[in-house]
Design an enzyme around this catalytic site. Sequence first.
Site, short mmCIF file in Angstrom:
data_model
loop_
_atom_site.label_atom_id
_atom_site.label_comp_id
_atom_site.label_asym_id
_atom_site.label_seq_id
_atom_site.Cartn_x
_atom_site.Cartn_y
_atom_site.Cartn_z
N SER A 32 0.83 -1.22 0.00
CA SER A 32 0.00 0.00 0.00
C SER A 32 0.86 1.26 0.00
O SER A 32 1.79 1.41 0.80
CB SER A 32 -0.91 0.02 1.23
OG SER A 32 -1.58 1.26 1.30
N SER A 34 -0.69 4.16 0.42
CA SER A 34 -1.50 5.16 1.12
C SER A 34 -0.73 5.88 2.23
O SER A 34 -0.86 7.10 2.37
CB SER A 34 -2.77 4.51 1.69
OG SER A 34 -3.61 4.15 0.62
N THR A 85 -8.65 -1.63 2.41
CA THR A 85 -8.39 -2.15 1.08
C THR A 85 -8.72 -3.64 1.11
O THR A 85 -9.26 -4.15 2.09
CB THR A 85 -6.94 -1.80 0.65
OG1 THR A 85 -6.75 -2.25 -0.69
CG2 THR A 85 -5.88 -2.40 1.54
N LYS A 89 -13.39 -4.31 2.34
CA LYS A 89 -14.39 -3.28 2.06
C LYS A 89 -15.83 -3.76 2.29
O LYS A 89 -16.67 -3.00 2.74
CB LYS A 89 -14.24 -2.78 0.62
CG LYS A 89 -12.90 -2.08 0.36
CD LYS A 89 -12.84 -1.55 -1.07
CE LYS A 89 -11.48 -0.97 -1.40
NZ LYS A 89 -11.45 -0.32 -2.72
N ASN A 110 -14.66 2.11 1.96
CA ASN A 110 -13.18 2.15 2.04
C ASN A 110 -12.68 3.18 3.04
O ASN A 110 -11.49 3.34 3.21
CB ASN A 110 -12.57 2.43 0.65
CG ASN A 110 -12.80 3.86 0.21
OD1 ASN A 110 -13.73 4.52 0.66
ND2 ASN A 110 -11.94 4.35 -0.67
N ASP A 125 -14.19 5.72 -3.55
CA ASP A 125 -13.65 5.26 -4.83
C ASP A 125 -14.35 5.93 -6.02
O ASP A 125 -13.71 6.26 -7.02
CB ASP A 125 -13.77 3.74 -4.96
CG ASP A 125 -12.68 3.01 -4.16
OD1 ASP A 125 -11.64 3.62 -3.88
OD2 ASP A 125 -12.91 1.82 -3.83
N GLY A 150 -15.81 -5.33 -16.47
CA GLY A 150 -15.68 -5.93 -15.15
C GLY A 150 -17.01 -5.94 -14.44
O GLY A 150 -17.94 -5.19 -14.79
N ALA A 154 -14.78 -3.26 -7.86
CA ALA A 154 -14.46 -1.95 -8.43
C ALA A 154 -15.49 -1.56 -9.48
O ALA A 154 -15.91 -0.40 -9.57
CB ALA A 154 -13.06 -1.97 -9.04
N TYR A 246 -3.00 0.87 -11.97
CA TYR A 246 -1.94 1.90 -12.00
C TYR A 246 -0.54 1.30 -11.81
O TYR A 246 0.45 2.00 -11.96
CB TYR A 246 -2.19 2.99 -10.94
CG TYR A 246 -2.36 2.43 -9.55
CD1 TYR A 246 -3.63 2.11 -9.06
CD2 TYR A 246 -1.27 2.20 -8.72
CE1 TYR A 246 -3.81 1.58 -7.81
CE2 TYR A 246 -1.43 1.67 -7.46
CZ TYR A 246 -2.69 1.36 -7.01
OH TYR A 246 -2.85 0.83 -5.76
P1 NAP Z 1 -12.52 -8.32 -8.31
O1 NAP Z 1 -13.70 -8.01 -7.45
O2 NAP Z 1 -11.70 -9.53 -8.03
O3 NAP Z 1 -13.06 -8.41 -9.84
C1 NAP Z 1 -12.20 -8.79 -10.87
C2 NAP Z 1 -12.86 -8.56 -12.22
O4 NAP Z 1 -11.86 -8.75 -13.23
C3 NAP Z 1 -14.00 -9.51 -12.56
O5 NAP Z 1 -14.95 -8.83 -13.33
C4 NAP Z 1 -13.29 -10.59 -13.39
O6 NAP Z 1 -14.14 -11.24 -14.32
C5 NAP Z 1 -12.30 -9.75 -14.16
N1 NAP Z 1 -11.13 -10.50 -14.61
C6 NAP Z 1 -10.16 -11.05 -13.83
N2 NAP Z 1 -9.22 -11.63 -14.60
C7 NAP Z 1 -9.61 -11.44 -15.91
C8 NAP Z 1 -9.07 -11.81 -17.17
N3 NAP Z 1 -7.92 -12.51 -17.26
N4 NAP Z 1 -9.71 -11.44 -18.28
C9 NAP Z 1 -10.87 -10.73 -18.21
N5 NAP Z 1 -11.45 -10.36 -17.04
C10 NAP Z 1 -10.83 -10.72 -15.91
O7 NAP Z 1 -11.49 -7.10 -8.34
P2 NAP Z 1 -11.80 -5.55 -8.04
O8 NAP Z 1 -11.64 -5.27 -6.60
O9 NAP Z 1 -13.10 -5.23 -8.70
O10 NAP Z 1 -10.58 -4.82 -8.79
C11 NAP Z 1 -10.50 -4.78 -10.20
C12 NAP Z 1 -9.32 -3.92 -10.63
O11 NAP Z 1 -9.53 -2.56 -10.27
C13 NAP Z 1 -7.99 -4.33 -10.01
O12 NAP Z 1 -7.01 -4.31 -11.00
C14 NAP Z 1 -7.73 -3.25 -8.97
O13 NAP Z 1 -6.35 -3.05 -8.78
C15 NAP Z 1 -8.36 -2.04 -9.65
N6 NAP Z 1 -8.76 -0.96 -8.71
C16 NAP Z 1 -8.14 0.24 -8.81
C17 NAP Z 1 -8.50 1.25 -7.95
C18 NAP Z 1 -7.82 2.60 -8.08
O14 NAP Z 1 -7.91 3.41 -7.13
N7 NAP Z 1 -7.17 2.91 -9.17
C19 NAP Z 1 -9.49 1.06 -6.98
C20 NAP Z 1 -10.12 -0.19 -6.92
C21 NAP Z 1 -9.74 -1.20 -7.79
P3 NAP Z 1 -14.99 -12.56 -13.92
O15 NAP Z 1 -16.24 -12.07 -13.25
O16 NAP Z 1 -15.24 -13.20 -15.23
O17 NAP Z 1 -14.13 -13.39 -13.02
#
Ligand code: NAP
Length: 303
Positions: A32, A34, A85, A89, A110, A125, A150, A154, A246
């Site tokens: 992290s 943060s 994180t 959450k 969060n 977020d 997705g 997120a 990122y």
């Molecule tokens: P999550 O709940 O585990 O969801 C993951 C998602 O990604 C699901 O929709 C999954 O699809 C899809 N996925 C995983 N592997 C894949 C692949 N190989 N091909 C296509 N789709 C795939 O994760 P999350 O918490 O939502 O986070 C998602 C992303 O957002 C992460 O990369 C995280 O780092 C980023 N994020 C960034 C911020 C920021 O502040 N910039 C904040 C929050 C999250 P299925 O449903 O088919 O499994």
Amino acid sequence: MDTDTPLTLDHLKNWTFTGIPLAVLGFPIHHSISPAMHNAALAEMAKTHPAFSNWQYFRFEVPPNDLPQAIKVLYQHKFRGINLTLPHKIIAFQELEHIDATAQPIGAINTLSWTPDGYHGFNTDGYGLEHGLREDLQTTLKDAHVILLGAGGAARGAAIECAQRNCASLWIGNRTKAKADTLANDVKALHPSVSISTFEPTTPPDNLPPETILINATSAGLKEADPMPINLQKLRTTPKVYDMIYNPAQTQLLRSAAANGLANANGLSMLVHQGVRSLQIWSQKDVPVQTMRKAALVALNLH
Ligand code: NAP
């Protein structure tokens, strides 16, 4: 105290810090950035408001089963603010009595803010996403046609933010389409007037509006070998591309967007602005955005 070493709940047994503590909880937490962002902002804020020189932001490694206990103990120790994180959450949402109205439909928080009647929960977020889009892509969710990739945590937050900000239409694409359908139905139940469709990223719809914002909220791209979440050349639209990822700073999706001449940005600005909003909630003061951004870049070794 050394803020680079993750703390555990055991450290609170002999807690000697006398200032105003803040913390991020996660499992794992060592990655992290943060603490770097918040402590840099607090140092800057202390130049005009000396009281902030007593504020410090820590990180705690807390396994999911220990989260309810951690929230109680941190409350007793008067931690003014807590960020959460993965994987906390949703668990925290279920634990708290007081949840901000805009976070209710997301089902995840969060940010916790200390009050005499317990912690109040927020989700910053969505604010981070909206302000990241404004800053990096000079665009906004209001009246936008949004392609959201997705259907995990997120994406849920982003979909609800799109609806709350009155986007013109929302197109949710997910590898497992059933999850996109569930998310779309949940958002429709809360915001019946928003136009929402779902699709499989391998076969994107051919009736997309000419100008769109494409937001990657999948984790595809975290690893270099990951497949791209969508083939941009198959899209019959000219999207501005925002990848929530990122680290790495450049995903295959962003490289492809650049190669196709599309405006694009990674998720660092979202991360920075969700942190800005949390610190605003805790401090009730303006927060130096550029200081936080600079600290984030240094912590990620991207400066
Ligand atoms: P999550 O709940 O585990 O969801 C993951 C998602 O990604 C699901 O929709 C999954 O699809 C899809 N996925 C995983 N592997 C894949 C692949 N190989 N091909 C296509 N789709 C795939 O994760 P999350 O918490 O939502 O986070 C998602 C992303 O957002 C992460 O990369 C995280 O780092 C980023 N994020 C960034 C911020 C920021 O502040 N910039 C904040 C929050 C999250 P299925 O449903 O088919 O499994």
